[in-house]
Design a protein around this motif. Structure first.
Motif, PDB file in Angstrom:
ATOM      1  N   MET A 126       0.960  -3.194   3.036  1.00  0.00           N
ATOM      2  CA  MET A 126       0.688  -3.849   1.753  1.00  0.00           C
ATOM      3  C   MET A 126       1.523  -3.230   0.643  1.00  0.00           C
ATOM      4  SD  MET A 126      -3.382  -4.797   1.732  1.00  0.00           S
ATOM      5  CE  MET A 126      -3.985  -3.159   2.042  1.00  0.00           C
ATOM      6  N   GLY A 127       1.652  -1.908   0.663  1.00  0.00           N
ATOM      7  CA  GLY A 127       2.469  -1.234  -0.349  1.00  0.00           C
ATOM      8  C   GLY A 127       3.939  -1.602  -0.223  1.00  0.00           C
ATOM      9  N   VAL A 187       5.252  -4.354   1.153  1.00  0.00           N
ATOM     10  CA  VAL A 187       5.459  -5.754   0.781  1.00  0.00           C
ATOM     11  C   VAL A 187       5.434  -5.899  -0.737  1.00  0.00           C
ATOM     12  CG1 VAL A 187       4.392  -8.041   0.866  1.00  0.00           C
ATOM     13  CG2 VAL A 187       4.642  -6.704   2.962  1.00  0.00           C
ATOM     14  N   THR A 188       4.502  -5.227  -1.390  1.00  0.00           N
ATOM     15  CA  THR A 188       4.430  -5.276  -2.851  1.00  0.00           C
ATOM     16  C   THR A 188       5.701  -4.716  -3.479  1.00  0.00           C
ATOM     17  OG1 THR A 188       2.034  -4.988  -2.699  1.00  0.00           O
ATOM     18  CG2 THR A 188       3.050  -4.601  -4.847  1.00  0.00           C
ATOM     19  N   PHE A 189       6.174  -3.597  -2.953  1.00  0.00           N
ATOM     20  CA  PHE A 189       7.392  -2.967  -3.472  1.00  0.00           C
ATOM     21  C   PHE A 189       8.592  -3.898  -3.322  1.00  0.00           C
ATOM     22  CE2 PHE A 189      11.184  -0.351  -2.677  1.00  0.00           C
ATOM     23  CZ  PHE A 189      11.268   0.306  -3.886  1.00  0.00           C
ATOM     24  N   ILE A 214       8.616  -7.177  -3.058  1.00  0.00           N
ATOM     25  CA  ILE A 214       8.485  -8.333  -3.959  1.00  0.00           C
ATOM     26  C   ILE A 214       8.830  -7.940  -5.391  1.00  0.00           C
ATOM     27  CG2 ILE A 214       6.803  -9.923  -4.985  1.00  0.00           C
ATOM     28  CD1 ILE A 214       5.465 -10.032  -2.205  1.00  0.00           C
ATOM     29  N   VAL A 215       8.354  -6.792  -5.844  1.00  0.00           N
ATOM     30  CA  VAL A 215       8.659  -6.345  -7.206  1.00  0.00           C
ATOM     31  C   VAL A 215      10.155  -6.092  -7.358  1.00  0.00           C
ATOM     32  CG1 VAL A 215       8.330  -4.428  -8.816  1.00  0.00           C
ATOM     33  CG2 VAL A 215       6.357  -5.426  -7.664  1.00  0.00           C
TER      34      VAL A 215
END
Length: 193
Positions: free
Chosen positions: A50-51, A53-55, A57-58
């Motif tokens: 999750m971390g 994927v978030t990174f 995307i950002v």
């Protein structure tokens, strides 16, 4: 023109096959399979994924400045590249020139030094402006009897510089014998008795 129409008809055939495959695919089953796979992961792996994927995307949405953008900003604002002033100490430069002249003058003469109480070889080298790198090279070449490592008060050390200001010859005199070290062409030192 016939050639162009045949290409268009072959592309339309691909699109129809693709539409058929997509209609056959059941998205509900694939989402359930992904959910089951996600549930099988350990909690730590879920958090890491999750971390990440978030990174990612950002990072996709953050624009990075390019070098051309920075140059364009400088030209728009009228800023010139920054200049850093340097201060030169002319006195130190003249002292360096004097030291070079002194070495050139003393290169032709032998210098004699008598070992005193408390003197070490490194202290002798420092007091006579000799290179510590030369000291290490001499110690590597001194041999098993270690005449340089066992200096005693009252012994004489004589040395001579080459024309370029480097140590060329070092002679250590004991009461009954003399050991001489000389610079080799490779930069190290050799020993003779």
């Amino acid at each position: 023109m016939n050639h162009r129409r045949s290409k268009e008809s072959s592309y339309s055939g691909y699109f129809t096959v693709l539409q058929q495959k997509c209609s056959e695919f059941d998205f509900q089953l694939s989402l359930a399979g992904i959910r089951n796979l996600w549930d099988d992961f350990p909690t730590r792996h879920k958090r890491i994924l999750m971390g990440l994927v978030t990174f990612v995307i950002v990072m996709m949405f953050i624009p990075l400045p390019s070098v051309s953008d920075q140059k364009a900003d400088d030209t728009v604002t009228g800023q010139q590249p920054k200049r850093i002033p340097l201060t030169l100490n002319a006195q130190d430069m003249s002292n360096q020139a004097e030291m070079t002249e002194k070495r050139a003058i003393r290169s032709s003469a032998w210098v004699t030094y008598t070992i005193k109480n408390g003197d070490t070889l490194s202290k002798v080298f420092r007091n006579n402006d000799l290179s510590i790198a030369d000291l290490h090279a001499l110690v590597r070449a001194e041999g098993p009897d270690k005449p340089l490592s066992n200096i005693r008060p009252g012994q004489l050390i004589r040395f001579k510089f080459a024309k370029n200001g480097q140590l060329d010859i070092l002679q250590l005199e004991k009461s009954d014998q003399s050991v001489m070290f000389f610079r080799l062409s490779g930069g190290g030192f050799g020993r003779s008795k």
